[in-house]
Design a protein around this motif. Structure first.
Motif, PDB file in Angstrom:
ATOM      1  N   ILE A  20      -3.752 -10.748  -4.045  1.00 22.17           N
ATOM      2  CA  ILE A  20      -2.421 -10.244  -3.692  1.00 22.17           C
ATOM      3  C   ILE A  20      -1.946  -9.209  -4.704  1.00 22.17           C
ATOM      4  O   ILE A  20      -1.293  -8.219  -4.334  1.00 22.17           O
ATOM      5  CB  ILE A  20      -1.432 -11.416  -3.577  1.00 22.17           C
ATOM      6  CG1 ILE A  20      -1.694 -12.193  -2.282  1.00 22.17           C
ATOM      7  CG2 ILE A  20       0.016 -10.927  -3.612  1.00 22.17           C
ATOM      8  CD1 ILE A  20      -0.854 -13.438  -2.117  1.00 22.17           C
ATOM      9  N   SER A  24      -0.758  -5.807  -3.084  1.00 29.03           N
ATOM     10  CA  SER A  24       0.677  -5.524  -3.111  1.00 29.03           C
ATOM     11  C   SER A  24       1.008  -4.224  -3.838  1.00 29.03           C
ATOM     12  O   SER A  24       2.149  -3.749  -3.776  1.00 29.03           O
ATOM     13  CB  SER A  24       1.435  -6.686  -3.777  1.00 29.03           C
ATOM     14  OG  SER A  24       1.030  -6.851  -5.123  1.00 29.03           O
ATOM     15  N   VAL A 231      -0.305 -12.896   3.550  1.00 24.10           N
ATOM     16  CA  VAL A 231       0.985 -13.606   3.561  1.00 24.10           C
ATOM     17  C   VAL A 231       0.838 -14.964   4.242  1.00 24.10           C
ATOM     18  O   VAL A 231       1.387 -15.973   3.786  1.00 24.10           O
ATOM     19  CB  VAL A 231       2.061 -12.751   4.262  1.00 24.10           C
ATOM     20  CG1 VAL A 231       3.334 -13.572   4.516  1.00 24.10           C
ATOM     21  CG2 VAL A 231       2.404 -11.534   3.421  1.00 24.10           C
ATOM     22  N   ILE A 234      -0.487 -17.674   1.864  1.00 22.91           N
ATOM     23  CA  ILE A 234       0.282 -18.041   0.663  1.00 22.91           C
ATOM     24  C   ILE A 234       0.672 -19.519   0.720  1.00 22.91           C
ATOM     25  O   ILE A 234       1.124 -20.025   1.752  1.00 22.91           O
ATOM     26  CB  ILE A 234       1.521 -17.130   0.524  1.00 22.91           C
ATOM     27  CG1 ILE A 234       1.068 -15.723   0.109  1.00 22.91           C
ATOM     28  CG2 ILE A 234       2.517 -17.689  -0.500  1.00 22.91           C
ATOM     29  CD1 ILE A 234       2.195 -14.721   0.004  1.00 22.91           C
ATOM     30  N   LYS A 282       7.539 -16.329   1.845  1.00 20.24           N
ATOM     31  CA  LYS A 282       6.141 -15.943   1.602  1.00 20.24           C
ATOM     32  C   LYS A 282       6.035 -14.451   1.325  1.00 20.24           C
ATOM     33  O   LYS A 282       5.289 -14.024   0.432  1.00 20.24           O
ATOM     34  CB  LYS A 282       5.282 -16.303   2.821  1.00 20.24           C
ATOM     35  CG  LYS A 282       4.953 -17.776   2.968  1.00 20.24           C
ATOM     36  CD  LYS A 282       4.016 -17.969   4.151  1.00 20.24           C
ATOM     37  CE  LYS A 282       3.506 -19.386   4.271  1.00 20.24           C
ATOM     38  NZ  LYS A 282       2.516 -19.533   5.346  1.00 20.24           N
ATOM     39  N   PHE A 286       4.622 -12.480  -1.982  1.00 17.18           N
ATOM     40  CA  PHE A 286       3.607 -11.418  -1.913  1.00 17.18           C
ATOM     41  C   PHE A 286       4.064 -10.190  -2.686  1.00 17.18           C
ATOM     42  O   PHE A 286       3.297  -9.613  -3.473  1.00 17.18           O
ATOM     43  CB  PHE A 286       3.348 -11.061  -0.453  1.00 17.18           C
ATOM     44  CG  PHE A 286       2.369  -9.942  -0.262  1.00 17.18           C
ATOM     45  CD1 PHE A 286       1.012 -10.209  -0.095  1.00 17.18           C
ATOM     46  CD2 PHE A 286       2.781  -8.617  -0.249  1.00 17.18           C
ATOM     47  CE1 PHE A 286       0.097  -9.183   0.069  1.00 17.18           C
ATOM     48  CE2 PHE A 286       1.882  -7.578  -0.082  1.00 17.18           C
ATOM     49  CZ  PHE A 286       0.534  -7.865   0.077  1.00 17.18           C
TER      50      PHE A 286
END
Length: 337
Positions: A20, A24, A231, A234, A282, A286
């Motif tokens: 992530i 991200s 996502v 998660i 979530k 993220f």
């Protein structure tokens, strides 16, 4: 949960967190790109990211001139995706939004002409100025991700996101959104005025004729779809899941968290509120580069998820108590794990 199971979960969460952190990064670059055009409004931009990642729609409320429309347009440019701005007016028809059947004399048959709803990001500007028929037509597109024209049904593109704006002033000539449609929006974001420092930046940047700022695309729709897959993975601990349910249940029965405000609430959050609060939390995790949800993620986004789902009574209106105040009281009283 056994020690072995906990170890396995921790390993999976750690691996997910590392992935992530990489996935991200484009969102951080997109935030910077939109920041080249929009001064401040960081919360609004982050909430738009949450909507994209959580596959939910946004209702944006604010007085005129706060760059709501510009923010949505800049986001679309930064993602390099389809974008349509629809100005909602009292004389708008469902066909203006969805499309219609057009007769072709040469071929002697009707041909489907698709409307502007067939895009990725839809800006429904001043949605509360459209009549009920248009709002109902938009409802199917938002909820079912499909549009029916004549006898045929067409799926909408992915990602598909409606960002609707409404003006809290000038209520003359408006059609209040029904509660059923309000519930379709994952978030309701209230945009406020910039502070003094931000106002000076706006003055320096925009106080010239023909002032324009471009946004360089840093993402594609495929990046959004891949990010949504992460996502979904998660981790949400049982304590956090119970906290989410406690918050939503407290909007229906505030006595459960020790609050005597039941007379102020006509309707609480629906199960859709629980689902959207989980997805939004979530998405927050993220954006912060984590593979797990914390109670603070839930608390940070809860007001935007619940403020339009809690319907207050006439008694609350008489006491000048808003749904926001009710939700904030619940957030203050529900025990955080």
């Amino acid at each position: 949960m056994t020690i072995e199971t906990k170890t396995t979960v921790n390993q999976r969460v750690n691996q997910l967190t590392e992935e992530i952190k990489i996935r991200s990064q484009p969102f951080s670059r997109l935030l910077d790109e939109v920041g080249h055009v929009i001064v401040g409004q960081r919360q609004l931009i982050e909430r738009m990211f949450v909507g994209l990642l959580g596959n939910g729609h946004l209702l944006i409320e604010g007085v005129p001139g706060l760059a709501k429309t510009t923010a949505v347009a800049s986001l679309a440019k930064g993602i390099d995706t389809g974008f349509q701005r629809l100005q909602f007016t009292p004389d708008l028809l469902p066909a203006d939004l969805l499309g219609t059947l057009i007769y072709q004399p040469k071929e002697q048959k009707f041909v489907i002409q698709k409307g502007p709803i067939f895009s990725n990001l839809i800006l429904a500007d001043e949605i509360n100025r459209a009549p009920a028929k248009v709002q109902s037509a938009l409802l199917e597109a938002m909820q079912e991700r499909q549009v029916t024209i004549g006898s045929r049904t067409f799926p909408l593109d992915d990602p598909f996101l409606v960002m609707a704006t409404q003006n809290p002033v000038e209520q003359e000539g408006t059609y209040p959104l029904p509660e059923a449609q309000m519930d379709r929006f994952m978030l309701k974001v209230v945009v406020g005025y910039p502070n003094r420092e931000e106002e000076l930046q706006i003055l320096d940047r925009m106080s010239r004729t023909g002032a324009q700022h471009s946004v360089t695309p840093v993402m594609t729709p495929a990046d959004i779809v891949r990010a949504r897959g992460l996502v979904d993975e998660i981790y949400v601990d049982d304590k956090v899941r119970n906290y989410i349910v406690d918050l939503v249940m407290a909007t229906r029965d505030p006595k459960s968290c020790g609050l005597e405000i039941g007379h102020l609430i006509q309707y609480g959050g629906s199960p859709r509120a629980t689902i959207n609060l989980t997805l939004a939390a979530k998405a927050m995790a993220f954006l912060k580069g984590r593979g797990y949800v914390t109670p603070q993620d839930v608390k940070d986004i809860a007001l935007d998820v619940l403020r339009h789902r809690v319907i207050v009574t006439y008694e609350a209106e008489a006491e000048e108590k808003s749904s926001e105040e009710v939700v904030e009281a619940i957030l203050d009283h529900v025990e955080v794990p």
